[in-house]
Design an enzyme around this catalytic site. Structure first.
Site, PDB file in Angstrom:
ATOM      1  N   SER A  14      52.888 -32.328   0.123  1.00 41.83           N
ATOM      2  CA  SER A  14      54.025 -31.342   0.700  1.00 41.83           C
ATOM      3  C   SER A  14      55.202 -32.193   1.148  1.00 41.83           C
ATOM      4  CB  SER A  14      53.513 -30.516   1.879  1.00 41.83           C
ATOM      5  OG  SER A  14      52.350 -29.681   1.615  1.00 41.83           O
ATOM      6  N   HIS A  26      56.630 -32.486   6.541  1.00 36.91           N
ATOM      7  CA  HIS A  26      57.384 -31.237   5.767  1.00 36.91           C
ATOM      8  C   HIS A  26      59.041 -31.558   6.061  1.00 36.91           C
ATOM      9  CE1 HIS A  26      54.571 -27.800   4.716  1.00 36.91           C
ATOM     10  NE2 HIS A  26      54.099 -28.957   4.229  1.00 36.91           N
TER      11      HIS A  26
END
Length: 203
Positions: A125, A175
């Protein structure tokens, strides 16, 4: 821009770096389900902060290629499949490679420094958010030239950030830091003067 119309062979030929990462992530995921060795591969590669502190520095890199379940893998690989090709086409293979890898690595480094010693993480991610961040930099430079790109990318980035904080068991640090790193690298790569130099005919 993000609708994929290529057939399988065209996709591989046009986007070799994206294809490589798709294949690598899927292959490693399959390997982690092989009896006896699969669990060892997973445990040896996952990000574990106290083990990184003990000197297992490869864990700042290897979590990018491990996933906790089929849905985790599918979500990340679909995002890479959808958004990766356009960035590879715009930035080029080497620049896309650096955006992807550095976003993922710095996301893991930030996780190491900002999360507690027992924190564990896996997933691509951070690198995926780096791709979105790089598109954010492209939007910054082309907002008056390509308004349609801004209309697509900005809502995707906003929704992605919101979902990061709404979903459970998400490495929000990777993230957000991955996106910031992708944006900063993109600011360098997509600066109008640099793009002009890329496109200038060779003499």
């Amino acid at each position: 821009m993000f609708s994929r119309t290529e057939n399988f062979s065209q996709y591989i030929r046009l986007y070799p770096v994206v294809t490589f990462f798709l294949a690598l992530n899927i292959l490693i995921f399959v390997l982690t389900y092989i009896p006896f060795i699969g669990n060892q591969i997973y445990l040896a590669g996952m990000g574990v902060n106290y083990l990184i502190s003990a000197g297992e520095w490869w864990r700042l890199f290897t979590p990018m290629f491990l996933h906790n379940g089929i849905m985790h893998l599918l979500f990340n690989m679909f995002s890479l499949y959808l958004f990766g090709p356009e960035l590879e086409k715009i930035a080029g293979k080497a620049r896309f490679l650096t955006i992807y890898l550095l976003s993922g690595i710095f996301g893991n480094i930030a996780t190491f420094f900002l999360q507690d010693p027992g924190y564990r993480s896996v997933g691509a991610s951070g690198a995926i958010f780096g791709i979105l961040g790089a598109f954010g930099a492209l939007v910054y430079y082309t907002k008056h030239i390509l308004p349609q790109l801004r209309q697509i990318i900005v809502p995707i980035i906003i929704i992605s950030i919101i979902m990061t904080y709404l979903q459970p068991n998400i490495n929000t640090t990777a993230h957000i830091v991955g996106m910031i790193v992708g944006f900063l690298i993109g600011l360098s790569y997509f600066h109008p003067k640099r793009i002009v130099s890329w496109r200038r005919p060779k003499t």
